[in-house]
Motif scaffolding. Structure first.
Motif, PDB file in Angstrom:
ATOM      1  N   ILE A 106      94.866  73.236  14.827  1.00  0.00           N
ATOM      2  CA  ILE A 106      95.056  74.452  15.628  1.00  0.00           C
ATOM      3  C   ILE A 106      93.980  75.476  15.295  1.00  0.00           C
ATOM      4  CG2 ILE A 106      96.589  76.401  16.072  1.00  0.00           C
ATOM      5  CD1 ILE A 106      98.951  74.431  15.646  1.00  0.00           C
ATOM      6  N   ARG A 107      93.684  75.638  13.997  1.00  0.00           N
ATOM      7  CA  ARG A 107      92.615  76.570  13.597  1.00  0.00           C
ATOM      8  C   ARG A 107      91.275  76.151  14.193  1.00  0.00           C
ATOM      9  NH1 ARG A 107      95.474  77.120   8.759  1.00  0.00           N
ATOM     10  NH2 ARG A 107      94.397  75.379   7.765  1.00  0.00           N
ATOM     11  N   MET A 108      90.997  74.849  14.192  1.00  0.00           N
ATOM     12  CA  MET A 108      89.751  74.346  14.762  1.00  0.00           C
ATOM     13  C   MET A 108      89.698  74.622  16.268  1.00  0.00           C
ATOM     14  SD  MET A 108      88.282  70.493  15.084  1.00  0.00           S
ATOM     15  CE  MET A 108      89.521  70.182  16.309  1.00  0.00           C
ATOM     16  N   MET A 109      90.808  74.392  16.956  1.00  0.00           N
ATOM     17  CA  MET A 109      90.842  74.634  18.398  1.00  0.00           C
ATOM     18  C   MET A 109      90.696  76.121  18.716  1.00  0.00           C
ATOM     19  SD  MET A 109      93.590  71.880  19.869  1.00  0.00           S
ATOM     20  CE  MET A 109      94.785  71.936  18.540  1.00  0.00           C
ATOM     21  N   ILE A 110      91.285  76.995  17.899  1.00  0.00           N
ATOM     22  CA  ILE A 110      91.126  78.437  18.091  1.00  0.00           C
ATOM     23  C   ILE A 110      89.658  78.815  17.938  1.00  0.00           C
ATOM     24  CG2 ILE A 110      91.610  80.693  17.065  1.00  0.00           C
ATOM     25  CD1 ILE A 110      94.442  79.672  16.470  1.00  0.00           C
ATOM     26  N   PHE A 131     104.134  82.068  13.651  1.00  0.00           N
ATOM     27  CA  PHE A 131     104.288  83.136  14.631  1.00  0.00           C
ATOM     28  C   PHE A 131     102.964  83.865  14.842  1.00  0.00           C
ATOM     29  CE2 PHE A 131     105.070  87.608  15.614  1.00  0.00           C
ATOM     30  CZ  PHE A 131     105.786  87.486  16.791  1.00  0.00           C
ATOM     31  N   LEU A 132     102.273  84.201  13.754  1.00  0.00           N
ATOM     32  CA  LEU A 132     100.994  84.905  13.864  1.00  0.00           C
ATOM     33  C   LEU A 132      99.939  84.036  14.545  1.00  0.00           C
ATOM     34  CD1 LEU A 132     100.902  86.683  10.410  1.00  0.00           C
ATOM     35  CD2 LEU A 132     101.359  87.707  12.646  1.00  0.00           C
ATOM     36  N   GLN A 133      99.948  82.752  14.229  1.00  0.00           N
ATOM     37  CA  GLN A 133      98.999  81.845  14.866  1.00  0.00           C
ATOM     38  C   GLN A 133      99.294  81.720  16.361  1.00  0.00           C
ATOM     39  OE1 GLN A 133      98.827  77.748  13.398  1.00  0.00           O
ATOM     40  NE2 GLN A 133      96.675  78.170  12.962  1.00  0.00           N
ATOM     41  N   ARG A 134     100.558  81.678  16.713  1.00  0.00           N
ATOM     42  CA  ARG A 134     100.950  81.626  18.128  1.00  0.00           C
ATOM     43  C   ARG A 134     100.478  82.873  18.860  1.00  0.00           C
ATOM     44  NH1 ARG A 134     105.141  83.171  21.514  1.00  0.00           N
ATOM     45  NH2 ARG A 134     105.718  81.622  23.062  1.00  0.00           N
ATOM     46  N   GLN A 135     100.625  84.035  18.227  1.00  0.00           N
ATOM     47  CA  GLN A 135     100.169  85.279  18.837  1.00  0.00           C
ATOM     48  C   GLN A 135      98.656  85.264  19.038  1.00  0.00           C
ATOM     49  OE1 GLN A 135     102.263  87.529  20.166  1.00  0.00           O
ATOM     50  NE2 GLN A 135     103.699  85.934  19.563  1.00  0.00           N
ATOM     51  N   LYS A 136      97.938  84.701  18.077  1.00  0.00           N
ATOM     52  CA  LYS A 136      96.485  84.583  18.180  1.00  0.00           C
ATOM     53  C   LYS A 136      96.096  83.718  19.383  1.00  0.00           C
ATOM     54  CE  LYS A 136      94.700  84.513  13.856  1.00  0.00           C
ATOM     55  NZ  LYS A 136      94.067  83.934  12.670  1.00  0.00           N
ATOM     56  N   VAL A 137      96.809  82.609  19.555  1.00  0.00           N
ATOM     57  CA  VAL A 137      96.528  81.685  20.661  1.00  0.00           C
ATOM     58  C   VAL A 137      96.824  82.365  21.998  1.00  0.00           C
ATOM     59  CG1 VAL A 137      97.253  79.530  21.765  1.00  0.00           C
ATOM     60  CG2 VAL A 137      96.857  79.596  19.296  1.00  0.00           C
ATOM     61  N   LEU A 138      97.953  83.053  22.081  1.00  0.00           N
ATOM     62  CA  LEU A 138      98.305  83.736  23.335  1.00  0.00           C
ATOM     63  C   LEU A 138      97.297  84.830  23.676  1.00  0.00           C
ATOM     64  CD1 LEU A 138     102.167  83.996  22.938  1.00  0.00           C
ATOM     65  CD2 LEU A 138     100.898  82.474  24.448  1.00  0.00           C
ATOM     66  N   CYS A 139      96.863  85.573  22.684  1.00  0.00           N
ATOM     67  CA  CYS A 139      95.862  86.625  22.896  1.00  0.00           C
ATOM     68  C   CYS A 139      94.548  86.013  23.360  1.00  0.00           C
ATOM     69  CB  CYS A 139      95.670  87.409  21.602  1.00  0.00           C
ATOM     70  SG  CYS A 139      94.533  88.779  21.773  1.00  0.00           S
ATOM     71  N   LEU A 140      94.166  84.923  22.743  1.00  0.00           N
ATOM     72  CA  LEU A 140      92.942  84.223  23.131  1.00  0.00           C
ATOM     73  C   LEU A 140      93.028  83.718  24.569  1.00  0.00           C
ATOM     74  CD1 LEU A 140      90.213  83.060  22.287  1.00  0.00           C
ATOM     75  CD2 LEU A 140      91.443  81.107  21.351  1.00  0.00           C
ATOM     76  N   TYR A 141      94.171  83.170  24.949  1.00  0.00           N
ATOM     77  CA  TYR A 141      94.369  82.683  26.313  1.00  0.00           C
ATOM     78  C   TYR A 141      94.243  83.835  27.319  1.00  0.00           C
ATOM     79  CZ  TYR A 141      96.509  80.424  30.339  1.00  0.00           C
ATOM     80  OH  TYR A 141      96.744  79.923  31.596  1.00  0.00           O
ATOM     81  N   ARG A 161      93.700  76.370  31.484  1.00  0.00           N
ATOM     82  CA  ARG A 161      95.139  76.102  31.561  1.00  0.00           C
ATOM     83  C   ARG A 161      95.448  74.683  31.076  1.00  0.00           C
ATOM     84  NH1 ARG A 161      96.155  77.154  36.942  1.00  0.00           N
ATOM     85  NH2 ARG A 161      96.171  79.358  36.422  1.00  0.00           N
ATOM     86  N   ASP A 162      94.649  73.713  31.535  1.00  0.00           N
ATOM     87  CA  ASP A 162      94.879  72.323  31.133  1.00  0.00           C
ATOM     88  C   ASP A 162      94.665  72.118  29.633  1.00  0.00           C
ATOM     89  OD1 ASP A 162      95.473  71.666  33.740  1.00  0.00           O
ATOM     90  OD2 ASP A 162      93.489  70.838  34.182  1.00  0.00           O
ATOM     91  N   GLU A 163      93.624  72.733  29.073  1.00  0.00           N
ATOM     92  CA  GLU A 163      93.354  72.596  27.646  1.00  0.00           C
ATOM     93  C   GLU A 163      94.495  73.168  26.802  1.00  0.00           C
ATOM     94  OE1 GLU A 163      90.779  71.163  25.735  1.00  0.00           O
ATOM     95  OE2 GLU A 163      90.420  70.216  27.669  1.00  0.00           O
ATOM     96  N   PHE A 164      94.954  74.348  27.177  1.00  0.00           N
ATOM     97  CA  PHE A 164      96.028  74.965  26.404  1.00  0.00           C
ATOM     98  C   PHE A 164      97.330  74.185  26.564  1.00  0.00           C
ATOM     99  CE2 PHE A 164      93.030  78.314  25.962  1.00  0.00           C
ATOM    100  CZ  PHE A 164      93.423  79.039  24.858  1.00  0.00           C
ATOM    101  N   ARG A 165      97.618  73.702  27.763  1.00  0.00           N
ATOM    102  CA  ARG A 165      98.841  72.910  27.968  1.00  0.00           C
ATOM    103  C   ARG A 165      98.799  71.598  27.203  1.00  0.00           C
ATOM    104  NH1 ARG A 165      99.772  73.754  34.263  1.00  0.00           N
ATOM    105  NH2 ARG A 165     100.972  75.661  34.136  1.00  0.00           N
ATOM    106  N   ARG A 166      97.624  70.958  27.230  1.00  0.00           N
ATOM    107  CA  ARG A 166      97.488  69.659  26.578  1.00  0.00           C
ATOM    108  C   ARG A 166      97.726  69.767  25.071  1.00  0.00           C
ATOM    109  NH1 ARG A 166      92.444  67.107  25.288  1.00  0.00           N
ATOM    110  NH2 ARG A 166      91.486  68.630  26.655  1.00  0.00           N
ATOM    111  N   ASN A 167      97.344  70.885  24.497  1.00  0.00           N
ATOM    112  CA  ASN A 167      97.468  71.060  23.059  1.00  0.00           C
ATOM    113  C   ASN A 167      98.682  71.893  22.651  1.00  0.00           C
ATOM    114  OD1 ASN A 167      95.030  69.657  22.204  1.00  0.00           O
ATOM    115  ND2 ASN A 167      93.997  71.234  23.389  1.00  0.00           N
ATOM    116  N   LYS A 168      99.556  72.170  23.578  1.00  0.00           N
ATOM    117  CA  LYS A 168     100.724  73.016  23.333  1.00  0.00           C
ATOM    118  C   LYS A 168     101.629  72.473  22.234  1.00  0.00           C
ATOM    119  CE  LYS A 168     104.665  74.977  25.770  1.00  0.00           C
ATOM    120  NZ  LYS A 168     105.338  75.069  27.063  1.00  0.00           N
ATOM    121  N   SER A 169     101.805  71.178  22.176  1.00  0.00           N
ATOM    122  CA  SER A 169     102.751  70.594  21.226  1.00  0.00           C
ATOM    123  C   SER A 169     102.115  70.244  19.885  1.00  0.00           C
ATOM    124  CB  SER A 169     103.402  69.356  21.836  1.00  0.00           C
ATOM    125  OG  SER A 169     102.409  68.394  22.110  1.00  0.00           O
ATOM    126  N   ASN A 170     100.848  70.533  19.705  1.00  0.00           N
ATOM    127  CA  ASN A 170     100.170  70.231  18.452  1.00  0.00           C
ATOM    128  C   ASN A 170     100.715  71.127  17.336  1.00  0.00           C
ATOM    129  OD1 ASN A 170      98.337  69.611  16.414  1.00  0.00           O
ATOM    130  ND2 ASN A 170      96.668  69.363  17.871  1.00  0.00           N
TER     131      ASN A 170
END
Length: 88
Positions: free
Chosen positions: A65-69, A16-26, A50-59
């Motif tokens: 995920i930490r590396m991508m962040i 959940f916290l990692q998801r919040q981090k990703v959304l904030c970054l987006y 948008r394409d990068e975040f969508r492409r990696n959504k299911s990872n």
């Protein structure tokens, strides 16, 4: 034994916290892109993000995920530096 009220697909606290981090970054990335002066460049960057975040959504691999962040933070800071140099 007590039955959990959480749905079976509920996220762990770490997820959940990692998801919040990703959304904030987006959101930060999208806000920064709005400052780009040329519409064609803005559209390119918006579509790219948008394409990068969508492409990696299911990872689900936490290390990936930490590396991508981290990479996204680097891209965001680079964009901010470029805009500051351009006076935007």
């Amino acid at each position: 034994m007590a039955v959990s009220r959480l749905p079976p697909a509920a996220l762990s606290l770490k997820q959940f916290l990692q998801r919040q981090k990703v959304l904030c970054l987006y959101r930060d990335l999208q806000r920064t892109i709005r400052r780009v002066p040329h519409e064609s460049d803005r559209k390119y960057l918006r579509d790219w993000a948008r394409d990068e975040f969508r492409r990696n959504k299911s990872n689900t691999d936490q290390d990936a995920i930490r590396m991508m962040i981290s990479q996204a933070h680097n891209h965001l800071e680079e964009l901010r530096r470029s805009l500051a140099l351009a006076g935007c």
